[in-house]
Design an enzyme around this catalytic site. Structure first.
Site, PDB file in Angstrom:
ATOM      1  N   CYS A  91       0.840  -1.207   0.000  1.00 11.73           N
ATOM      2  CA  CYS A  91       0.000   0.000   0.000  1.00 11.73           C
ATOM      3  C   CYS A  91       0.868   1.247   0.000  1.00 11.73           C
ATOM      4  O   CYS A  91       2.099   1.172  -0.004  1.00 11.73           O
ATOM      5  CB  CYS A  91      -0.936   0.002   1.209  1.00 11.73           C
ATOM      6  SG  CYS A  91      -0.055   0.125   2.779  1.00 11.73           S
ATOM      7  N   CYS A 131       3.618   1.619   2.624  1.00 15.87           N
ATOM      8  CA  CYS A 131       4.871   0.911   2.330  1.00 15.87           C
ATOM      9  C   CYS A 131       5.799   1.805   1.515  1.00 15.87           C
ATOM     10  O   CYS A 131       7.011   1.846   1.746  1.00 15.87           O
ATOM     11  CB  CYS A 131       4.593  -0.368   1.551  1.00 15.87           C
ATOM     12  SG  CYS A 131       3.549  -1.552   2.408  1.00 15.87           S
ATOM     13  N   ASP A 189       8.518  25.546 -34.310  1.00 13.93           N
ATOM     14  CA  ASP A 189       9.622  25.968 -35.165  1.00 13.93           C
ATOM     15  C   ASP A 189       9.191  25.659 -36.605  1.00 13.93           C
ATOM     16  O   ASP A 189       8.345  24.787 -36.825  1.00 13.93           O
ATOM     17  CB  ASP A 189      10.880  25.181 -34.791  1.00 13.93           C
ATOM     18  CG  ASP A 189      11.997  25.380 -35.797  1.00 13.93           C
ATOM     19  OD1 ASP A 189      12.331  26.541 -36.075  1.00 13.93           O
ATOM     20  OD2 ASP A 189      12.512  24.369 -36.313  1.00 13.93           O
ATOM     21  N   ASP A 222      13.307  21.052 -33.317  1.00 16.20           N
ATOM     22  CA  ASP A 222      14.156  19.889 -33.623  1.00 16.20           C
ATOM     23  C   ASP A 222      15.634  20.217 -33.727  1.00 16.20           C
ATOM     24  O   ASP A 222      16.446  19.314 -33.943  1.00 16.20           O
ATOM     25  CB  ASP A 222      13.702  19.237 -34.934  1.00 16.20           C
ATOM     26  CG  ASP A 222      14.005  20.103 -36.150  1.00 16.20           C
ATOM     27  OD1 ASP A 222      14.099  21.341 -35.985  1.00 16.20           O
ATOM     28  OD2 ASP A 222      14.155  19.554 -37.249  1.00 16.20           O
ATOM     29  N   ASP A 245      16.907  25.519 -31.258  1.00 12.68           N
ATOM     30  CA  ASP A 245      15.618  25.528 -30.565  1.00 12.68           C
ATOM     31  C   ASP A 245      15.753  25.192 -29.078  1.00 12.68           C
ATOM     32  O   ASP A 245      14.799  25.356 -28.314  1.00 12.68           O
ATOM     33  CB  ASP A 245      14.663  24.505 -31.196  1.00 12.68           C
ATOM     34  CG  ASP A 245      14.340  24.830 -32.646  1.00 12.68           C
ATOM     35  OD1 ASP A 245      14.149  26.021 -32.945  1.00 12.68           O
ATOM     36  OD2 ASP A 245      14.277  23.902 -33.464  1.00 12.68           O
TER      37      ASP A 245
END
Length: 725
Positions: free
Chosen positions: A14, A17, A421, A618, A622
């Protein structure tokens, strides 16, 4: 630099724990950060010079079993409670309990099917102390560690019902001998244990489904690779392949490593890695990804990335990282869990004393206290968040969307503006040189430009080199070459000091530009200029480039608008080029000729207007903007810098996946909220009902088991999600 260690944890039941193990691991020397995941049964530890032996010992001392990932199978065989792996103990417990519970049905029809006390005791005892032994062990470990957990509540509750039955049996026999029998409660203790065992068994099976995506990725790793060694093709273990090895891949085989095709032609299925459903054609110089399937041709490939550096390994690492992370809302759950069990024990004690003193019916008080202990087990609370995260990130990974951590889910659900972009993200990124205009009657203009651009990775540079090659112009050696970020390049060719770059840079150099010479509508423009003896510049040539939109770019923008998310574009290209793309995409908010260093500031300006911004890019240029945005989304086809600066990575270079990424993030976070709501509701309603006597222990046990299964099943609904593109 901090290292990260992952441990497999067995024996958790649970949310309490989770808290106890995190506290134990946090005390180990060198540990900086700890995250324990109940659903995946793992712990992730970050720190400097952390001893794995000390970590394992700390978990053992806290009352649990731990192992390193490579020993997971052996650890499960030796340490996982047998009921989680085998169905027969659960069935045996249910079979022994059935004769105890069936008489309850008979009483509804006025029939007394009650077994003799001796037979009730004989059936209930193995259920209590053999099949229920794990609750006593785990509960005692919790007591020794100075805390409580679900096992302790079950152990105390069922022991109380079992002990009460023994007491009533003994006292009745002392007064009446063997004539007749009192009403005993062996069926309550046995039924609760059997239901909890069944619930945990089903829960364990359901939890395994949340890691289906991760296991599917793991299974993509082939065991054997065919490598060219000493003039022969030799089968070796795939993990022993080294960078630079020549590998043979036959039709139907999985590609063992990331590589570049040297010889052969084929189609490759990359569906399970990138989500791309259509096979991709591969020929010499093309890249292939480890784990993809070679369909119809023989390929000879040269290994470029192996082991942990391969694309597949990095994907698995990202998915593991996301599934092991905690959402910020989990902090509230952790705080509640820390005090939950002690509070429940006090409520159970108050229930016992209250019923005993107010009604003088201590038997009823004990049974109601048992019901409180059983229904309050915080299993569902501990599973609510991790189950949803694991199911959501797994489904996302299956569609080619990698989510770095749970914080990304929270940020993604709040996004109100997506900024793209342009080059390589919305467009193909493969610029084509459409116009070359000689402005100084210089016959070597194309030769100079190709020489300057031959070492650059910029799309416009590649277009110049391709154009020159097609026109049989061979590049010359360039000296003093330098890339000017966001502006262009400069260098010396045949003794001429040359600059080649954007209109903005040329204007900074004091050059007056004949823009009327630009004949290509919406083109990206580069200018070639030569530095004169007096440090002024003379224009030599004009180069105009065009770049087509990706096939799904329009759809990507429309999908976001349908979700009531604003869309903008940010690019370093010319205003003319940006305007053309913006017009094709029906975008009114766009900014062009923005330098890489200024992109983050532009993102910040949108944030200051009240937008929660997601940036999609990418390239290296950027990275600052991706880091500044509330949510960075990188194309995996881009640079490593861009990917590492982002919270999400799209394995396919398709902008339409952006809306899908935001959608699965929102759905996952909604599941977290739903699960936490239901987990709390079960306890908020169930505990008072049990304390007031409206729930007997058997019903309480069933309700507790159902709450955990409900939470996991609700999370697993996310596995039905598929990306809309």
């Amino acid at each position: 630099m901090s290292e990260q260690i992952q441990l497999n944890i067995n024996g958790m039941s649970c949310a309490s724990c989770v808290g106890r193990i995190e506290k134990a691991l946090a005390k180990v020397t060198g540990v900086e950060q700890v995250s324990v995941n109940l659903a995946s049964e793992t712990a992730t530890v970050s720190g400097l010079s952390v001893s794995t032996d000390l970590l394992l010992a700390a978990v053992e001392k806290a009352g649990y079993q731990a192992s390193l990932p490579e020993k997971k199978i052996q650890a499960e065989q030796k340490q996982t409670a047998f009921y989680q792996q085998e169905w027969w103990p659960v069935l045996a417990s249910m079979v022994l309990t059935l004769p105890l519970v069936l008489p309850m049905v008979g009483l509804l029809f006025g029939q007394d099917w009650m077994l003799a006390a001796f037979w009730q005791w004989l059936l209930a005892t193995p259920v209590q102390f053999y099949f229920g032994a794990r609750f006593y062990k785990a509960g005692w470990a919790a007591v020794k560690a100075g805390s409580g957990n679900m096992d302790l509540l079950v152990a105390i509750g069922t022991s109380a019902a079992y002990g009460l039955s023994l007491y009533l049996w003994w006292s009745f026999t002392a007064l009446h001998g063997q004539h007749g029998a009192p009403h005993l409660y062996f069926e309550s203790s046995s039924a609760v244990l059997s239901l909890v065992l069944l619930g945990k068994y089903l829960e364990h099976k359901a939890k395994k489904r949340t890691t289906d995506a991760l296991r599917a990725l793991e299974n993509l790793k082939p065991a054997v690779a065919t490598v060219f060694q000493q003039g022969l093709w030799v089968d070796v273990k795939a993990e022993t392949v080294q960078q630079g090895d020549l590998v043979l891949v036959k039709p139907g085989e999985r590609v063992p490593v990331d590589a570049v095709v040297e010889q052969g032609q084929s189609h490759v299925d990359e569906a399970l890695i990138s989500g791309e459903s259509v096979p991709v054609s591969k020929m010499p110089t093309d890249k292939v990804t480890g784990g993809s399937v070679n369909l119809d041709g023989v390929l000879q490939i040269r290994a470029t990335a192996v082991g942990a550096e391969s694309t597949l390994s990095r994907i698995i690492q990202l998915v593991e990282q996301a599934q092991g992370a905690k959402a910020p809302v989990q902090a509230l759950v952790d705080k509640i869990s820390a005090i939950f069990v002690p509070v429940v024990l006090l409520i159970a004690l108050a229930t016992l004393v209250g019923w005993g003193l107010l009604t003088d019916n201590w038997v009823t008080g004990i049974l109601n206290a048992v019901a409180v202990l059983v229904i309050a087990c915080p299993c569902a609370l501990g599973l609510a968040t991790p189950a949803a995260i694991m199911a959501g990130t797994g489904s996302a990974a299956r569609s080619g969307i990698l989510i770095k951590d749970a914080i990304a889910l929270e940020h993604a659900k709040a996004v109100t503006l997506v900024v793209f972009d342009k080059t390589g993200t919305l467009t193909q990124g493969k610029a084509v040189l459409q116009q070359v205009s000689n402005l100084a009657d210089e016959p070597d203009a194309l030769l100079w430009a190709a020489s300057l651009q031959q070492h650059s990775e910029h799309p416009l540079a590649k277009a110049v080199v391709s154009y020159a090659t097609a026109h049989q112009v061979a590049a010359l050696e360039v000296t003093e070459f330098q890339v000017i970020a966001g502006k262009g390049v400069q260098g010396k060719v045949q003794g001429h000091n040359l600059v080649l770059g954007s209109s903005h840079w040329m204007q900074q150099l004091g050059i007056e530009l004949p823009v009327d010479q630009i004949k290509t509508s919406g083109a990206s423009v580069s200018w070639l200029a030569e530095q004169q003896a007096n440090d002024s510049y003379k224009l030599v040539a004009l180069f105009c480039f065009t770049d087509e939109l990706k096939p799904d770019a329009v759809q990507a923008v429309n999908l976001l608008k349908q979700q009531a998310i604003a869309v903008a574009m940010l690019t370093g290209d010319s205003k003319q080029s940006a305007a053309l793309i913006a017009q094709q995409l029906d975008l009114t908010d766009w900014k062009a000729e923005v330098l890489p260093a200024d992109k983050a500031a532009v993102i910040q300006s949108w944030q200051q207007q009240g937008y929660r911004v997601a940036m999609v890019g990418d390239g290296i240029n950027d990275a600052p903007a991706l880091a500044q945005a509330d949510l960075g989304i990188a194309m995996a086809s881009g640079t490593e810098v861009a990917v590492s600066a982002s919270a999400m990575t799209l394995m396919r270079s398709k902008p339409s996946l952006v809306s899908a990424a935001l959608q699965i993030a929102r759905l996952s976070y909604r599941k977290i909220q739903q699960n936490l709501f239901w987990a709390f509701i079960f306890n908020v309603i169930g505990i008072p009902l049990a304390a007031l006597g409206y729930l007997n222990p058997v019903i309480a046990g069933a309700a507790m088991a159902c709450s955990s299964l409900f939470v996991i099943s609700n999370a697993l609904l996310l596995q039905r999600w598929r990306a809309e593109e």
